[in-house]
Design a protein around this motif. Sequence first.
Motif, PDB file in Angstrom:
ATOM      1  N   GLN A   1      -6.808   9.298 -16.893  1.00 34.99           N
ATOM      2  CA  GLN A   1      -7.489   8.203 -16.219  1.00 34.99           C
ATOM      3  C   GLN A   1      -6.527   7.163 -15.643  1.00 34.99           C
ATOM      4  O   GLN A   1      -6.951   6.208 -14.986  1.00 34.99           O
ATOM      5  CB  GLN A   1      -8.458   7.523 -17.194  1.00 34.99           C
ATOM      6  CG  GLN A   1      -9.556   8.431 -17.712  1.00 34.99           C
ATOM      7  CD  GLN A   1     -10.465   8.941 -16.606  1.00 34.99           C
ATOM      8  OE1 GLN A   1     -11.071   8.158 -15.899  1.00 34.99           O
ATOM      9  NE2 GLN A   1     -10.551  10.262 -16.451  1.00 34.99           N
ATOM     10  N   GLU A   2      -5.232   7.336 -15.906  1.00 34.03           N
ATOM     11  CA  GLU A   2      -4.250   6.352 -15.453  1.00 34.03           C
ATOM     12  C   GLU A   2      -3.635   6.695 -14.100  1.00 34.03           C
ATOM     13  O   GLU A   2      -2.739   6.004 -13.638  1.00 34.03           O
ATOM     14  CB  GLU A   2      -3.131   6.209 -16.494  1.00 34.03           C
ATOM     15  CG  GLU A   2      -3.588   5.645 -17.815  1.00 34.03           C
ATOM     16  CD  GLU A   2      -2.433   5.479 -18.784  1.00 34.03           C
ATOM     17  OE1 GLU A   2      -1.407   4.881 -18.381  1.00 34.03           O
ATOM     18  OE2 GLU A   2      -2.526   5.973 -19.908  1.00 34.03           O
ATOM     19  N   ILE A   3      -4.098   7.752 -13.488  1.00 33.98           N
ATOM     20  CA  ILE A   3      -3.573   8.115 -12.167  1.00 33.98           C
ATOM     21  C   ILE A   3      -4.654   7.903 -11.110  1.00 33.98           C
ATOM     22  O   ILE A   3      -5.847   7.985 -11.398  1.00 33.98           O
ATOM     23  CB  ILE A   3      -3.067   9.575 -12.125  1.00 33.98           C
ATOM     24  CG1 ILE A   3      -4.173  10.556 -12.543  1.00 33.98           C
ATOM     25  CG2 ILE A   3      -1.837   9.748 -12.994  1.00 33.98           C
ATOM     26  CD1 ILE A   3      -3.783  12.008 -12.430  1.00 33.98           C
ATOM     27  N   ASN A   4      -4.201   7.620  -9.901  1.00 32.16           N
ATOM     28  CA  ASN A   4      -5.116   7.429  -8.779  1.00 32.16           C
ATOM     29  C   ASN A   4      -4.768   8.458  -7.714  1.00 32.16           C
ATOM     30  O   ASN A   4      -3.918   8.233  -6.853  1.00 32.16           O
ATOM     31  CB  ASN A   4      -4.996   6.013  -8.228  1.00 32.16           C
ATOM     32  CG  ASN A   4      -6.074   5.703  -7.200  1.00 32.16           C
ATOM     33  OD1 ASN A   4      -6.608   6.599  -6.556  1.00 32.16           O
ATOM     34  ND2 ASN A   4      -6.394   4.431  -7.049  1.00 32.16           N
ATOM     35  N   GLU A   5      -5.418   9.586  -7.788  1.00 31.18           N
ATOM     36  CA  GLU A   5      -5.094  10.703  -6.898  1.00 31.18           C
ATOM     37  C   GLU A   5      -5.458  10.413  -5.442  1.00 31.18           C
ATOM     38  O   GLU A   5      -4.924  11.057  -4.531  1.00 31.18           O
ATOM     39  CB  GLU A   5      -5.773  11.990  -7.373  1.00 31.18           C
ATOM     40  CG  GLU A   5      -7.291  11.964  -7.411  1.00 31.18           C
ATOM     41  CD  GLU A   5      -7.881  11.328  -8.659  1.00 31.18           C
ATOM     42  OE1 GLU A   5      -9.099  11.474  -8.878  1.00 31.18           O
ATOM     43  OE2 GLU A   5      -7.126  10.693  -9.425  1.00 31.18           O
ATOM     44  N   THR A   6      -6.356   9.446  -5.210  1.00 27.19           N
ATOM     45  CA  THR A   6      -6.709   9.125  -3.827  1.00 27.19           C
ATOM     46  C   THR A   6      -5.501   8.567  -3.070  1.00 27.19           C
ATOM     47  O   THR A   6      -5.370   8.780  -1.859  1.00 27.19           O
ATOM     48  CB  THR A   6      -7.871   8.110  -3.761  1.00 27.19           C
ATOM     49  OG1 THR A   6      -7.502   6.928  -4.469  1.00 27.19           O
ATOM     50  CG2 THR A   6      -9.125   8.703  -4.378  1.00 27.19           C
ATOM     51  N   TYR A   7      -4.621   7.857  -3.761  1.00 25.78           N
ATOM     52  CA  TYR A   7      -3.399   7.353  -3.117  1.00 25.78           C
ATOM     53  C   TYR A   7      -2.511   8.505  -2.657  1.00 25.78           C
ATOM     54  O   TYR A   7      -1.848   8.419  -1.619  1.00 25.78           O
ATOM     55  CB  TYR A   7      -2.620   6.462  -4.075  1.00 25.78           C
ATOM     56  CG  TYR A   7      -3.167   5.066  -4.234  1.00 25.78           C
ATOM     57  CD1 TYR A   7      -3.894   4.450  -3.231  1.00 25.78           C
ATOM     58  CD2 TYR A   7      -2.935   4.342  -5.401  1.00 25.78           C
ATOM     59  CE1 TYR A   7      -4.389   3.163  -3.382  1.00 25.78           C
ATOM     60  CE2 TYR A   7      -3.433   3.052  -5.563  1.00 25.78           C
ATOM     61  CZ  TYR A   7      -4.156   2.466  -4.552  1.00 25.78           C
ATOM     62  OH  TYR A   7      -4.633   1.182  -4.707  1.00 25.78           O
ATOM     63  N   VAL A   8      -2.493   9.567  -3.447  1.00 24.60           N
ATOM     64  CA  VAL A   8      -1.671  10.727  -3.093  1.00 24.60           C
ATOM     65  C   VAL A   8      -2.248  11.422  -1.861  1.00 24.60           C
ATOM     66  O   VAL A   8      -1.506  11.867  -0.974  1.00 24.60           O
ATOM     67  CB  VAL A   8      -1.571  11.711  -4.278  1.00 24.60           C
ATOM     68  CG1 VAL A   8      -0.703  12.904  -3.909  1.00 24.60           C
ATOM     69  CG2 VAL A   8      -1.025  11.009  -5.504  1.00 24.60           C
ATOM     70  N   VAL A   9      -3.569  11.492  -1.800  1.00 22.03           N
ATOM     71  CA  VAL A   9      -4.223  12.074  -0.625  1.00 22.03           C
ATOM     72  C   VAL A   9      -3.891  11.246   0.615  1.00 22.03           C
ATOM     73  O   VAL A   9      -3.573  11.790   1.683  1.00 22.03           O
ATOM     74  CB  VAL A   9      -5.749  12.161  -0.838  1.00 22.03           C
ATOM     75  CG1 VAL A   9      -6.452  12.565   0.462  1.00 22.03           C
ATOM     76  CG2 VAL A   9      -6.074  13.168  -1.936  1.00 22.03           C
TER      77      VAL A   9
ATOM     78  N   GLY B   1       0.827  -1.211   0.000  1.00 17.01           N
ATOM     79  CA  GLY B   1       0.000   0.000   0.000  1.00 17.01           C
ATOM     80  C   GLY B   1       0.854   1.251   0.000  1.00 17.01           C
ATOM     81  O   GLY B   1       0.582   2.213  -0.725  1.00 17.01           O
ATOM     82  N   TYR B   2       1.913   1.234   0.804  1.00 18.26           N
ATOM     83  CA  TYR B   2       2.860   2.349   0.849  1.00 18.26           C
ATOM     84  C   TYR B   2       3.499   2.546  -0.521  1.00 18.26           C
ATOM     85  O   TYR B   2       3.625   3.674  -1.014  1.00 18.26           O
ATOM     86  CB  TYR B   2       3.927   2.047   1.901  1.00 18.26           C
ATOM     87  CG  TYR B   2       5.037   3.076   2.001  1.00 18.26           C
ATOM     88  CD1 TYR B   2       4.944   4.145   2.875  1.00 18.26           C
ATOM     89  CD2 TYR B   2       6.182   2.966   1.210  1.00 18.26           C
ATOM     90  CE1 TYR B   2       5.970   5.087   2.975  1.00 18.26           C
ATOM     91  CE2 TYR B   2       7.209   3.896   1.303  1.00 18.26           C
ATOM     92  CZ  TYR B   2       7.089   4.949   2.183  1.00 18.26           C
ATOM     93  OH  TYR B   2       8.094   5.879   2.271  1.00 18.26           O
ATOM     94  N   GLY B   3       3.887   1.430  -1.154  1.00 19.14           N
ATOM     95  CA  GLY B   3       4.530   1.509  -2.471  1.00 19.14           C
ATOM     96  C   GLY B   3       3.601   2.055  -3.532  1.00 19.14           C
ATOM     97  O   GLY B   3       4.021   2.829  -4.406  1.00 19.14           O
ATOM     98  N   GLU B   4       2.319   1.673  -3.471  1.00 19.79           N
ATOM     99  CA  GLU B   4       1.337   2.185  -4.438  1.00 19.79           C
ATOM    100  C   GLU B   4       1.151   3.690  -4.260  1.00 19.79           C
ATOM    101  O   GLU B   4       1.077   4.430  -5.257  1.00 19.79           O
ATOM    102  CB  GLU B   4       0.000   1.462  -4.250  1.00 19.79           C
ATOM    103  CG  GLU B   4      -0.003   0.029  -4.723  1.00 19.79           C
ATOM    104  CD  GLU B   4      -1.333  -0.654  -4.504  1.00 19.79           C
ATOM    105  OE1 GLU B   4      -1.698  -1.511  -5.323  1.00 19.79           O
ATOM    106  OE2 GLU B   4      -2.017  -0.324  -3.515  1.00 19.79           O
ATOM    107  N   GLN B   5       1.076   4.132  -3.019  1.00 18.75           N
ATOM    108  CA  GLN B   5       0.919   5.566  -2.762  1.00 18.75           C
ATOM    109  C   GLN B   5       2.122   6.347  -3.272  1.00 18.75           C
ATOM    110  O   GLN B   5       1.976   7.399  -3.907  1.00 18.75           O
ATOM    111  CB  GLN B   5       0.724   5.804  -1.263  1.00 18.75           C
ATOM    112  CG  GLN B   5      -0.579   5.271  -0.708  1.00 18.75           C
ATOM    113  CD  GLN B   5      -0.636   5.315   0.803  1.00 18.75           C
ATOM    114  OE1 GLN B   5       0.223   5.910   1.454  1.00 18.75           O
ATOM    115  NE2 GLN B   5      -1.649   4.690   1.383  1.00 18.75           N
ATOM    116  N   LEU B   6       3.307   5.826  -3.008  1.00 18.28           N
ATOM    117  CA  LEU B   6       4.529   6.499  -3.452  1.00 18.28           C
ATOM    118  C   LEU B   6       4.602   6.551  -4.971  1.00 18.28           C
ATOM    119  O   LEU B   6       4.964   7.579  -5.554  1.00 18.28           O
ATOM    120  CB  LEU B   6       5.751   5.773  -2.893  1.00 18.28           C
ATOM    121  CG  LEU B   6       7.121   6.330  -3.317  1.00 18.28           C
ATOM    122  CD1 LEU B   6       7.266   7.784  -2.893  1.00 18.28           C
ATOM    123  CD2 LEU B   6       8.248   5.485  -2.731  1.00 18.28           C
TER     124      LEU B   6
END
Length: 203
Positions: free
Chosen positions: A187-195, A48-53
């Motif tokens: 559409q290829e980014i997941n901004e919720t991970y950045v939040v 999960g940490y890696g996906e957010q990063l």
Amino acid sequence: MSRYTGSINRKARRLGFSILENNKEFSKGKKRTYAPGQHGMANRKLSGYGEQLAEKQKIALMYGMNDRQFRRLFTIAKKMKGSTALNLLIVLESRLDNLVYRMGFAPTRRSARQLVTHGHIMLNGKKCDIASTIVTTGSNISIKEKSRKIPLANPESVVGTLAFVQVDSKDKTGKYVRFPERQELNQEINETYVVEWYNRLVK
């Protein structure tokens, strides 16, 4: 952390993501879309940490941000009404350098940033050389009349303009009509991970 100024192609390969949003990093002669290095083709399951990063890196590279700038914009987005994730993208899209790019006045965000910092851009009739300026809707952006013939302001190809900007390509003028909607953006980014990433760091 300073803004990344190295090879976009290498970073795009590592992330498996077109930072330029046009897949040119994976064009003829650069078709490998897996990460560089001998283990690049291995399927790696990220934590999960890696996906957010990874998502933070994608968006930071796409918009040309360093960590300090990103934190500042996240703080602004968090104070706005509504979804912090969508607000973050809205704030990023409202930067002056991004709007110069979205209006087709430059082929990439990096070159749009150059146009701004070199003093070629007018914001509401006044010169503005601060690329990170947050532009309000209804604002007018143009290339200075004396700068309209320089090569940087006349790209051979640009990403198509989107409905939240109006552009007169002949006169090199445009208007930031409204905030972008989520479906209009990458559409290829997941901004919720950045939040999720910055919620741990920014209080």
